[in-house]
Design a protein around this motif. Structure first.
Motif, PDB file in Angstrom:
ATOM      1  N   GLY A   1       0.821  -1.206   0.000  1.00  0.00           N
ATOM      2  CA  GLY A   1       0.000   0.000   0.000  1.00  0.00           C
ATOM      3  C   GLY A   1       0.854   1.255   0.000  1.00  0.00           C
ATOM      4  O   GLY A   1       1.981   1.260   0.517  1.00  0.00           O
ATOM      5  N   ILE A   2       0.335   2.334  -0.546  1.00  0.00           N
ATOM      6  CA  ILE A   2       1.114   3.567  -0.674  1.00  0.00           C
ATOM      7  C   ILE A   2       1.489   4.150   0.682  1.00  0.00           C
ATOM      8  O   ILE A   2       2.547   4.772   0.845  1.00  0.00           O
ATOM      9  N   SER A   3       0.629   3.941   1.690  1.00  0.00           N
ATOM     10  CA  SER A   3       0.936   4.495   3.016  1.00  0.00           C
ATOM     11  C   SER A   3       2.167   3.856   3.638  1.00  0.00           C
ATOM     12  O   SER A   3       2.798   4.446   4.524  1.00  0.00           O
ATOM     13  N   SER A   4       2.550   2.654   3.177  1.00  0.00           N
ATOM     14  CA  SER A   4       3.723   1.988   3.725  1.00  0.00           C
ATOM     15  C   SER A   4       5.008   2.755   3.436  1.00  0.00           C
ATOM     16  O   SER A   4       6.015   2.573   4.139  1.00  0.00           O
ATOM     17  N   LEU A   5       4.983   3.614   2.429  1.00  0.00           N
ATOM     18  CA  LEU A   5       6.166   4.422   2.136  1.00  0.00           C
ATOM     19  C   LEU A   5       6.495   5.358   3.297  1.00  0.00           C
ATOM     20  O   LEU A   5       7.639   5.788   3.453  1.00  0.00           O
ATOM     21  N   TRP A   6       5.484   5.688   4.102  1.00  0.00           N
ATOM     22  CA  TRP A   6       5.675   6.567   5.263  1.00  0.00           C
ATOM     23  C   TRP A   6       5.585   5.792   6.582  1.00  0.00           C
ATOM     24  O   TRP A   6       5.384   6.374   7.635  1.00  0.00           O
ATOM     25  N   ALA A   7       5.793   4.476   6.534  1.00  0.00           N
ATOM     26  CA  ALA A   7       5.650   3.656   7.743  1.00  0.00           C
ATOM     27  C   ALA A   7       6.658   4.042   8.823  1.00  0.00           C
ATOM     28  O   ALA A   7       6.400   3.875  10.013  1.00  0.00           O
ATOM     29  N   ALA A   8       7.807   4.548   8.410  1.00  0.00           N
ATOM     30  CA  ALA A   8       8.851   4.908   9.377  1.00  0.00           C
ATOM     31  C   ALA A   8       8.970   6.420   9.564  1.00  0.00           C
ATOM     32  O   ALA A   8      10.012   6.920   9.984  1.00  0.00           O
ATOM     33  N   VAL A   9       7.894   7.153   9.308  1.00  0.00           N
ATOM     34  CA  VAL A   9       7.981   8.610   9.367  1.00  0.00           C
ATOM     35  C   VAL A   9       8.198   9.116  10.794  1.00  0.00           C
ATOM     36  O   VAL A   9       8.900  10.119  11.005  1.00  0.00           O
ATOM     37  N   THR A  10       7.643   8.430  11.789  1.00  0.00           N
ATOM     38  CA  THR A  10       7.795   8.903  13.175  1.00  0.00           C
ATOM     39  C   THR A  10       9.248   8.889  13.628  1.00  0.00           C
ATOM     40  O   THR A  10       9.758   9.917  14.111  1.00  0.00           O
ATOM     41  N   PRO A  11       9.960   7.756  13.503  1.00  0.00           N
ATOM     42  CA  PRO A  11      11.376   7.818  13.873  1.00  0.00           C
ATOM     43  C   PRO A  11      12.187   8.751  12.978  1.00  0.00           C
ATOM     44  O   PRO A  11      13.197   9.304  13.427  1.00  0.00           O
TER      45      PRO A  11
END
Length: 270
Positions: A142-152
């Motif tokens: 899914g496209i949202s997985s590209l931002w899965a590590a945005v918090t760290p």
């Protein structure tokens, strides 16, 4: 702090683009080695180098580095100009750097997700194109997985960029006052930039390790098995293992980035 007028955000954007592309060309192989050390607890530094493909995943960060270094420096300049009326001191440089790093994280997160994917897939799928990698991630996760590590990424680059900018600005006048570096403008900038790289990665490496492990876990069940343990001792162990290469990469990268930026921005601001 420096009393010279800050460049405009547009001038910072141009200077940042040139600086980012210059630095990544020199330092990308070290990024690949660092990521391998973070993701595989059994691999040695020598073996990570022997694996080859040290420019795997290069196209993504090369294209992106110019863009997101432009975002960092333009955001930093805009923050100083808009929030602090162009006044540069310890507090304004730190705060503006934090804002710039946090804004840039939204751009960096998907780029680094793709880079990590290409590094992990380089052995099984050598020569895979950038478009193929991105398409595969979106189709399977899914496209949202590209931002899965945005918090760290925000935790790494927000405070990290604030400290990075502050270290550089503080080091320049200090070094310029030393006898050996007096009137050595280029050497002063290079050494100050190197110091900023050390400061950034001292803060960033544990958070960067967590980020890389999250990215690997998103990519595949195989990577998750290797990188899925996020216990503190595992994170610290992998952070310490990859810290030397982070310094080895971060020092020349920061020296090149900040020196090129400072010189180009000064010329543009004349």
């Amino acid at each position: 702090m420096t009393t010279s007028p800050a460049p405009t955000p547009f001038q910072s954007l141009i200077a940042g683009t040139i600086a980012g592309m210059s630095a990544i060309t020199v330092c990308h192989p070290l990024d690949v080695i660092r990521t391998r050390l973070q993701l595989d607890p059994t691999i040695s530094l020598a073996n990570s180098i022997k694996m080859g493909n040290l420019y795997s995943g290069f196209k993504t960060p090369f294209i992106a580095q110019g863009f997101y270094k432009a975002v960092i420096f333009a955001s930093n300049t805009a923050s100083i100009n808009m929030l602090f009326d162009g006044q540069r001191n310890r507090n304004t440089v730190l705060i503006s750097g934090c804002i710039a790093g946090a804004v840039n994280s939204l751009v960096v997160a998907p780029v680094e997700m793709v880079r990590t994917s290409q590094i992990l897939r380089a052995k099984s799928q050598p020569g895979e194109s950038l478009i193929t990698t991105i398409t595969s991630i979106i189709k399977t996760k899914g496209i949202s997985s590209l931002w899965a590590a945005v918090t760290p990424t925000i935790l790494r680059d927000g405070p990290g960029m604030g400290l990075y900018m502050l270290a550089f600005e503080q080091a320049k006048p200090f070094l310029a006052d030393t006898t050996i570096l007096r009137d050595q403008v280029l050497a002063t900038k290079m050494i100050a930039g190197a110091f900023a790289g050390v400061v950034f990665w001292t803060w960033a490496i544990p958070i960067d390790t967590i980020k890389a492990m999250i990215e690997a876990r998103i990519q595949s069940t195989t990577a998750a098995g290797a990188a899925g343990d996020t216990k503190i001792q595992v994170i610290l162990s992998r952070s310490l293992k990859s810290l030397p290469i982070a310094y080895l990469r971060g020092i020349p990268s920061a020296a090149v980035t900040l020196t090129v930026y400072d010189l180009v921005a000064a010329q543009l601001a004349k």
